[in-house]
Design an enzyme around this catalytic site. Sequence first.
Site, short mmCIF file in Angstrom:
data_model
loop_
_atom_site.label_atom_id
_atom_site.label_comp_id
_atom_site.label_asym_id
_atom_site.label_seq_id
_atom_site.Cartn_x
_atom_site.Cartn_y
_atom_site.Cartn_z
N LEU A 1 0.87 -1.17 0.00
CA LEU A 1 0.00 0.00 0.00
C LEU A 1 0.91 1.23 0.00
CD1 LEU A 1 -2.66 -0.92 2.74
CD2 LEU A 1 -2.96 -1.04 0.26
N ASP A 2 0.47 2.29 -0.66
CA ASP A 2 1.25 3.52 -0.63
C ASP A 2 1.45 3.97 0.82
OD1 ASP A 2 1.18 3.52 -3.38
OD2 ASP A 2 -0.48 4.95 -3.53
N LYS A 3 2.50 4.72 1.04
CA LYS A 3 2.83 5.19 2.39
C LYS A 3 1.63 5.84 3.07
CE LYS A 3 5.78 8.51 4.85
NZ LYS A 3 6.87 9.52 4.73
N THR B 1 -1.56 5.58 2.31
CA THR B 1 -2.82 4.83 2.22
C THR B 1 -2.91 3.89 3.42
OG1 THR B 1 -2.86 4.90 -0.20
CG2 THR B 1 -4.15 3.17 0.86
N ARG C 1 -5.52 6.02 -7.53
CA ARG C 1 -5.31 7.46 -7.57
C ARG C 1 -5.18 7.96 -9.01
NH1 ARG C 1 -0.14 7.86 -3.87
NH2 ARG C 1 -0.42 10.12 -4.19
#
Length: 351
Positions: A156-158, A160, A273
């Site tokens: 997961l993105d930082k 998120t 996104r």
Amino acid sequence: MEKRYALTVAEDEGGARLDKYLTEALGRKFDEDEARHAAEAPSRARVKQLVEEGRVALLGTRPRPLTEPSYRVKRGERFEVTLPAPAPAKPEGQAIPLDIVYEDADLIVVMKPAGLVVHPAPGNPDMTLVNALIAHCGETLSGIGGERRPGIVHRLDKETSGLMVVAKTDRAHKGLAEQFAAHGRDGKLTRAYKALTWGVPSPKRGTIDANIARSSHNRSKMAALKTRLDEDGDDVTSGRRAITHYEVEREFAGGLVALVECRLETGRTHQIRVHMTSIGHPLLGDPTYGTGMKSRAAKLSDGARAALTRLGRQALHAWHLGFEHPVTGERLDFNAPLPEDMAELVRELEG
């Protein structure tokens, strides 16, 4: 510090895959340079990763990054490869609190908070989820995913938040990796996200099928690409195929904001996104793809604007994760409510 290498495709090297050519050419560079005799040339897997990260540029009148490892090189083409500074060989355990949702001998499911990086990388050498997992699991953590990201089968993105599963044994890692590679097409894996978007997507239920590649204008961003057909009508769009299914669940502030559920059929960097931005509905709080929304934010209530400022990140949360246990075969499903920062924003939008 990072190093750059200039390479030119020789007469007999034309037609090779980019990752194969670069691996062999860099190998020769390392062999020829005695000053680096103690260093190892990057493996093909590492070279492929460098390409996908946008660290390989095709030089010329207008240099541009190439992000497709399968690109076929042409004789005379010149490339510049950027190798980042080497990171420590193996991350160490660090006492970082973990929100454990489920754990057994083979795997662990955690709720990753916003702000926590998944694994060490340039710019984030420690204080990551991997460091926390090593401290918690000790020597049981699987190393099959590589020393830098042991047990990790998805990311997961930082900024998120949401559910993640991590393998603790090699057999669990293999089984989970296969499920994530299939992206649910075999019926085993299910993943769903909640996102707050600017505006209400139309139609309210749909599918975004658009390739994603690293932006040619900004290497830190990804971009959704328009379909390109050749003279025979074949799809020659660059990038990697990406498919997102979405459904609008609620509308707020007279349609100014929507709560949208997204389900992935692929797993590309920044996929939700980028895809939601590509149809004109970037995520609230997204500092990379959601800029230029000040006029819309000004129309929110004072409370909602304040909550959005406190959010300070993209409004994206991985709320559902389901999979088949890679060892027992048992079906496991987990749901995680919105974290407080997103829940607060929703409450203010309702008001």
